[in-house]
Design an enzyme around this catalytic site. Structure first.
Site, mmCIF file in Angstrom:
data_model
loop_
_atom_site.group_PDB
_atom_site.id
_atom_site.type_symbol
_atom_site.label_atom_id
_atom_site.label_comp_id
_atom_site.label_asym_id
_atom_site.label_seq_id
_atom_site.Cartn_x
_atom_site.Cartn_y
_atom_site.Cartn_z
ATOM 1 N N HIS A 97 0.817 -1.222 0.000
ATOM 2 C CA HIS A 97 0.000 0.000 0.000
ATOM 3 C C HIS A 97 0.845 1.265 0.000
ATOM 4 C CE1 HIS A 97 -0.619 -0.261 4.698
ATOM 5 N NE2 HIS A 97 0.631 -0.170 4.370
ATOM 6 N N GLU A 98 0.217 2.324 -0.471
ATOM 7 C CA GLU A 98 0.874 3.591 -0.802
ATOM 8 C C GLU A 98 1.935 3.409 -1.876
ATOM 9 O OE1 GLU A 98 -0.607 6.253 -0.068
ATOM 10 O OE2 GLU A 98 -1.920 4.957 1.089
ATOM 11 N N GLY A 99 1.684 2.474 -2.786
ATOM 12 C CA GLY A 99 2.572 2.246 -3.918
ATOM 13 C C GLY A 99 3.454 1.040 -3.702
ATOM 14 N N HIS A 125 7.474 2.661 -6.792
ATOM 15 C CA HIS A 125 8.451 3.584 -6.211
ATOM 16 C C HIS A 125 9.805 3.480 -6.897
ATOM 17 C CE1 HIS A 125 6.001 5.404 -3.146
ATOM 18 N NE2 HIS A 125 5.479 4.223 -2.889
#
Length: 629
Positions: free
Chosen positions: A453-455, A460
């Site tokens: 989560h959050e990429g 990234h």
């Protein structure tokens, strides 16, 4: 309780590595002191131990469930939320004029680390609410701030971020949720969002969803995305004229429920006490929403919350790794099993697991990963603080450029190597670690989501190599180069650290050369050049961590000299135990040994990766779908 955050470790990072005690010299914190910071951290540490840690296991076994009308959480979650909001945690970083304590960002995150070590899943609710508070403070209209900031800061409202949709994950420019403008200036939203943490619960009287949607007629892609505030409950008559006094308070319960419906809960591998939802917007005429910031600037606004969350995910990963490490260490010290190979007598006493070299290897790796991850996250929080409150404009700019560069690493490295640390914790316990009688199996499951989560790591990696490396004209990378050079020079001045300085300098040059080659390759064929971006992210993260460990080693050597203790422990550990300062010497030697291990065993792993990256290996890139079988 085993597993809670070691205060000595936190003090080292805050006050020796990062010089947090100097912050009261800045105008914003002139009324504060180290004693004030410590008192605040101690308060939240006590709340973590008393209200979060005891139900860590129960929240996993009795996960949230939906009975068709309500989402049910275990009652301890409500008690923890109420205790935390009564403490003022959600507004602790806000201005005194807003009712906050005006604490520095790094102090707030240190306090959050205590909560995350105690019960990572339960921190999702305050974690997201903090993000919404900060988002509204930055981009909300004065009316929106008046209506919702107070209830959010007091915990009467909770917050969420609603980005992902069923037919798209990280490709936010492709979202389909639509927003139709209304004559009163509000909007009606229609669409579905999924993987929404904290999307439905009754911990708070209201929930404020921050939703990305496309205004009807907006252009395709990211330029057409806007941000909306969509409350669960609509106080007043629902015509957009929100009753300021009622917004987010229990009075909202008697008001109209907004057209946001729970489609279902998602049942996860770990982090189960953090309820994860699928939400439908607009099943009955449209969910009332209010534009936050300018139309078409939704992603630009939301990136503030996303980047804040990315650092928070890294912190959660480090905290989860730390709890596993401390538990494995306590277990290994108390568990008697076997004898070293040099002990030939079968009737000789068995020894603790820590007497075995291979167990010490696993514990040392965990220490390097977990403590290194916490250092990285708090360093990022210090950069965030400097970007906002450093008295010098050049220093503020430098901190922001460096933070932009490092954010993908801060999110990804602790998640990847935190998982490795939690895996090793199970291995230290052996068969016992694979059972639910010990928390290390849950910690591993809880940790796994942090790489997603959050990429994901892949996202990234693309962000770092494809964008962040050249952002601000490459200024961030130049700042990092200067930081590494300064640490190498400081380490060279200490004879015991000279080999570590050479190791870091050698591998930094390798990273620097690889980065230059990959940037040049992007000009020729960007897709091919970015095909191995995740490997580059790993290389970059390993070098950054090597730098942070060498910084810690420099401090440790100086402190050992101040204590009159040898860096190698050769002055007799047994005799030292009888002297004042023995525990301090052990602490600093542990730091030095972790740095030695990391730079000797982890850093050289970048060499083959850099060779493959520099050669432009395209085996994976050239694979075709049909060939998978």
């Amino acid at each position: 309780m085993a597993g809670l955050l070691d205060r000595r470790e936190l003090d080292f990072l805050l006050y020796e590595l990062l010089d947090t005690a100097a912050l009261p010299g800045r105008p914003r914190y002139r009324e504060h002191s180290r004693e004030v910071f410590d008192t605040a951290i101690d308060l939240f540490a006590r709340i973590a131990a008393a209200q979060f840690a005891p139900y860590y296991r129960k929240g996993d076994v009795e996960e949230p469930h939906f009975d068709g009308e309500r989402v049910h959480l275990i009652p301890e979650t409500q008690v923890a939320w109420d205790t935390l909001r009564a403490s003022g945690f959600l507004k602790a970083h806000c201005d005194e004029a807003e009712g906050g304590l005006q604490l520095p960002e790094i102090v707030l995150r240190a306090a959050m680390a205590h909560l995350m070590v105690a019960n990572g899943p339960a921190t999702a609710y305050p974690f997201l609410t903090l993000g919404v508070i900060n988002l509204l403070r930055a981009f909300g209209s004065e009316a929106q701030k008046a209506r919702y900031l107070g209830p959010l800061m007091d915990g009467e409202c909770a917050g969420t971020m609603a980005l992902t949709e069923p037919d798209q994950g990280s490709a936010l420019g492709d979202i389909r949720t639509r927003a139709e403008p209304q004559p009163d200036g509000s909007y009606r939203l229609f669409g579905q969002k999924m993987f929404i943490s904290g999307g439905e619960h009754e911990l708070s009287a209201n929930i404020v969803h921050m939703v990305l949607a496309r205004i009807a007629g907006a252009p395709a892609g990211a330029r057409g995305i806007s941000l909306f505030l969509v409350p669960k409950w609509l106080p007043g008559d629902g015509d957009g004229d929100i009753d300021v006094e009622a917004a987010g308070t229990p009075a909202a319960r008697s008001a109209r429920r907004n057209d946001v419906a729970l489609a279902g809960l998602l049942h996860k591998m770990g982090q189960r006490n953090s309820v994860t939802t699928v939400l439908n917007f607009g099943e009955a005429g449209g969910a009332v929403g209010y534009l936050v910031g300018a139309a078409g600037r939704g992603l630009a606004c939301m990136f503030q919350m996303m980047n804040e969350a990315r650092i928070g995910v890294g912190l959660n990963a480090a905290a989860t790794a730390l709890r596993g490490y401390r538990y494995a260490l306590d277990y290994a010290r108390s568990r008697k099993q076997g004898r070293p190979a040099s002990h030939k007598q079968p009737l000789s006493p068995q020894v603790a697991l820590t007497a075995h070299a291979d167990v010490r290897r696993m514990l040392l790796a965990q220490k390097a990963y977990a403590e290194g991850g916490l250092a990285l996250c708090l360093y990022a929080s210090a950069l965030f603080e400097d970007e906002r409150t450093h008295p010098e404009a050049a220093a503020r700019q430098r901190a922001g450029e460096l933070l932009d560069l490092l954010t993908p690493v801060v999110k990804s490295w602790p998640a990847k190597y935190g998982f490795a640390a939690n895996d090793l914790a199970i291995q230290v316990l052996g068969g016992a670690g694979y059972t639910r009688e010990h928390p290390v199996e849950q910690l591993l499951r809880d940790q796994r989501i942090n790489a997603i989560h959050e990429g994901t790591e892949g996202i990234h990696g693309l962000d770092l190599l494809g964008r962040k490396l050249r952002q601000h004209g490459g200024a961030g990378f130049g700042h990092l180069r200067a930081e590494v050079a300064a640490t190498v020079a400081a380490a060279r001045a200490e004879a015991v650290l000279a080999p570590l300085a050479v190791a870091l300098e050698t591998h930094w040059r390798l990273l620097d050369d690889t980065s230059t080659a990959l940037l040049a390759a992007q000009a020729a064929d960007i897709d091919r050049a970015l095909a191995n971006a995740t490997a580059y992210l790993d290389v970059f993260g390993r070098v950054v961590m090597g730098w942070l460990w060498l910084r810690q080693a420099c401090i440790a050597v100086r402190r050992l000299a101040d204590l009159g203790a040898g860096a190698d422990g050769g002055d007799g550990a047994g005799a030292e135990d009888e002297r004042e300062g023995a525990s301090e010497a052990h602490f600093y030697r542990g730091k030095l040994q972790a740095a030695r291990w990391y730079l000797a065993w982890e850093l050289p792993a970048i060499v083959p990766l850099c060779r493959l990256l520099g050669d432009g290996d395209t085996v994976a890139y050239e694979m075709r779908d049909a060939w998978f079988g």
